[in-house]
Design an enzyme around this catalytic site. Structure first.
Site, PDB file in Angstrom:
ATOM      1  N   LYS A  59     -53.149 -60.556  -8.967  1.00 35.35           N
ATOM      2  CA  LYS A  59     -53.697 -61.176 -10.144  1.00 35.35           C
ATOM      3  C   LYS A  59     -52.840 -60.910 -11.373  1.00 35.35           C
ATOM      4  O   LYS A  59     -52.857 -61.660 -12.332  1.00 35.35           O
ATOM      5  CB  LYS A  59     -55.107 -60.627 -10.410  1.00 35.35           C
ATOM      6  CG  LYS A  59     -56.120 -60.879  -9.330  1.00 35.35           C
ATOM      7  CD  LYS A  59     -57.455 -60.183  -9.747  1.00 35.35           C
ATOM      8  CE  LYS A  59     -58.447 -60.235  -8.622  1.00 35.35           C
ATOM      9  NZ  LYS A  59     -59.674 -59.471  -8.954  1.00 35.35           N
ATOM     10  N   GLU A 114     -43.588 -61.479 -11.077  1.00 29.89           N
ATOM     11  CA  GLU A 114     -44.367 -60.237 -10.987  1.00 29.89           C
ATOM     12  C   GLU A 114     -44.787 -59.767 -12.374  1.00 29.89           C
ATOM     13  O   GLU A 114     -44.087 -60.012 -13.359  1.00 29.89           O
ATOM     14  CB  GLU A 114     -43.512 -59.136 -10.344  1.00 29.89           C
ATOM     15  CG  GLU A 114     -43.534 -59.119  -8.824  1.00 29.89           C
ATOM     16  CD  GLU A 114     -44.812 -58.504  -8.259  1.00 29.89           C
ATOM     17  OE1 GLU A 114     -45.752 -58.221  -9.029  1.00 29.89           O
ATOM     18  OE2 GLU A 114     -44.862 -58.324  -7.037  1.00 29.89           O
ATOM     19  N   ASP A 115     -45.887 -59.041 -12.424  1.00 29.52           N
ATOM     20  CA  ASP A 115     -46.312 -58.419 -13.675  1.00 29.52           C
ATOM     21  C   ASP A 115     -45.482 -57.173 -13.962  1.00 29.52           C
ATOM     22  O   ASP A 115     -44.960 -56.981 -15.056  1.00 29.52           O
ATOM     23  CB  ASP A 115     -47.806 -58.068 -13.633  1.00 29.52           C
ATOM     24  CG  ASP A 115     -48.205 -57.273 -12.381  1.00 29.52           C
ATOM     25  OD1 ASP A 115     -47.363 -57.077 -11.477  1.00 29.52           O
ATOM     26  OD2 ASP A 115     -49.377 -56.846 -12.309  1.00 29.52           O
ATOM     27  N   ASP A 118     -42.750 -51.167 -10.213  1.00 30.29           N
ATOM     28  CA  ASP A 118     -42.885 -49.717 -10.367  1.00 30.29           C
ATOM     29  C   ASP A 118     -41.858 -49.074  -9.422  1.00 30.29           C
ATOM     30  O   ASP A 118     -40.674 -49.009  -9.746  1.00 30.29           O
ATOM     31  CB  ASP A 118     -44.344 -49.398 -10.004  1.00 30.29           C
ATOM     32  CG  ASP A 118     -44.814 -48.022 -10.414  1.00 30.29           C
ATOM     33  OD1 ASP A 118     -44.143 -47.054 -10.050  1.00 30.29           O
ATOM     34  OD2 ASP A 118     -45.852 -47.905 -11.074  1.00 30.29           O
ATOM     35  N   PHE A 167     -49.067 -45.176 -17.149  1.00 28.80           N
ATOM     36  CA  PHE A 167     -49.968 -46.224 -16.668  1.00 28.80           C
ATOM     37  C   PHE A 167     -50.355 -47.148 -17.815  1.00 28.80           C
ATOM     38  O   PHE A 167     -50.842 -46.701 -18.851  1.00 28.80           O
ATOM     39  CB  PHE A 167     -51.220 -45.617 -16.039  1.00 28.80           C
ATOM     40  CG  PHE A 167     -52.090 -46.661 -15.405  1.00 28.80           C
ATOM     41  CD1 PHE A 167     -51.732 -47.238 -14.185  1.00 28.80           C
ATOM     42  CD2 PHE A 167     -53.245 -47.106 -16.029  1.00 28.80           C
ATOM     43  CE1 PHE A 167     -52.514 -48.233 -13.608  1.00 28.80           C
ATOM     44  CE2 PHE A 167     -54.039 -48.101 -15.462  1.00 28.80           C
ATOM     45  CZ  PHE A 167     -53.671 -48.662 -14.243  1.00 28.80           C
ATOM     46  N   ASP A 174     -54.526 -54.345 -15.075  1.00 31.69           N
ATOM     47  CA  ASP A 174     -55.889 -53.828 -15.150  1.00 31.69           C
ATOM     48  C   ASP A 174     -55.980 -52.338 -14.830  1.00 31.69           C
ATOM     49  O   ASP A 174     -55.127 -51.768 -14.159  1.00 31.69           O
ATOM     50  CB  ASP A 174     -56.758 -54.535 -14.110  1.00 31.69           C
ATOM     51  CG  ASP A 174     -56.407 -54.092 -12.688  1.00 31.69           C
ATOM     52  OD1 ASP A 174     -55.211 -54.197 -12.326  1.00 31.69           O
ATOM     53  OD2 ASP A 174     -57.298 -53.608 -11.971  1.00 31.69           O
ATOM     54  N   ARG A 180     -57.484 -56.925 -18.098  1.00 29.16           N
ATOM     55  CA  ARG A 180     -56.540 -58.021 -17.815  1.00 29.16           C
ATOM     56  C   ARG A 180     -56.482 -59.038 -18.957  1.00 29.16           C
ATOM     57  O   ARG A 180     -55.466 -59.687 -19.169  1.00 29.16           O
ATOM     58  CB  ARG A 180     -56.948 -58.765 -16.538  1.00 29.16           C
ATOM     59  CG  ARG A 180     -56.830 -57.954 -15.272  1.00 29.16           C
ATOM     60  CD  ARG A 180     -56.912 -58.886 -14.048  1.00 29.16           C
ATOM     61  NE  ARG A 180     -57.140 -58.145 -12.814  1.00 29.16           N
ATOM     62  CZ  ARG A 180     -56.192 -57.553 -12.099  1.00 29.16           C
ATOM     63  NH1 ARG A 180     -54.934 -57.604 -12.494  1.00 29.16           N
ATOM     64  NH2 ARG A 180     -56.474 -56.920 -10.985  1.00 29.16           N
TER      65      ARG A 180
END
Ligand code: XMP
Ligand code: MG
Length: 191
Positions: A59, A114-115, A118, A167, A174, A180
């Site tokens: 998402k 991609e968001d 990592d 983070f 989210d 979000r």
């Protein structure tokens, strides 16, 4: 009295609570927009005439995908997939199967959206599964990247903003499904 008023004001403007955790403003919306603009400028040159298929990984990348697409000036199509197993504030290291691909990507230029990248392991897994459909090439655009923890073999060609290993939430990302919808990006405040 004066002190508590000040702290209420600052809590309201710069920090937010999601579930049990407090987050503070990290990347404001105008900086986000500038980073998306920079990626779009490059793509408008480098992908012009290639009629690529953008594959947005849900998402988290829905906001970046939407903002980016509005800035592109060449023919392209778009599909959405899911491949997610990330819960809470640390990666489980497990990844699920790719679901939802309904575009024919054979012999096409694919751009994975991609968001955040990592460790890069999710991305590698995604690319491996997309390669089974024999696209002519696969490029990757990730809005965010955490270079300190990256240990994949495949770096995204397009990165919006590099961030430290903390983070973050907002702009599609989210914390257990909250955050979000935030137009700015927030970072977890250390306890
Ligand atoms: P890897 O380590 O495989 O992880 O590159 C990528 C996926 O992990 C999630 N992720 C985050 N989600 N805030 C989030 O909300 C973060 O700071 C964060 N870091 C990683 C995300 O789902 C990403 O696709
Ligand atoms: Mg998540």
């Amino acid at each position: 009295m004066e002190l508590s008023l000040r702290s209420i004001k600052s809590t309201h403007m710069n920090t937010i609570r999601l579930h049990d955790k407090i987050f503070e403003l990290f990347i404001p919306a105008d900086k986000i927009n500038q980073a998306v603009e920079n990626i779009a400028l490059r793509m408008n040159t480098e992908l012009q005439g290639k009629n690529p298929v953008f594959i947005s990984v849900l998402k988290g990348s829905f906001m970046f995908t939407s903002d980016l697409m509005k800035k592109l000036n060449f023919d392209c199509s778009i599909g959405f997939i899911r491949l997610s197993s990330y819960t809470g504030t640390s990666s489980t290291g497990h990844v699920k199967k790719l679901i939802g691909l309904d575009e024919d990507i054979k012999d096409r230029t694919v751009v994975v959206i991609e968001d955040i990248v990592d460790t890069g392991l999710t991305l590698e897994h995604t690319i491996r599964q997309l390669e089974e459909f024999h696209p002519s090439e696969i490029r990757v655009a990730s809005f965010l990247m955490k270079p300190e923890v990256f240990r994949g073999s495949r770096k995204p060609e397009y990165v919006g903003i590099e961030v430290a290993n903390r983070f973050i939430v907002g702009y599609g990302l989210d914390y257990n499904e909250l955050g979000r919808n935030l137009p700015d990006i927030y970072v977890l405040v250390d306890e």
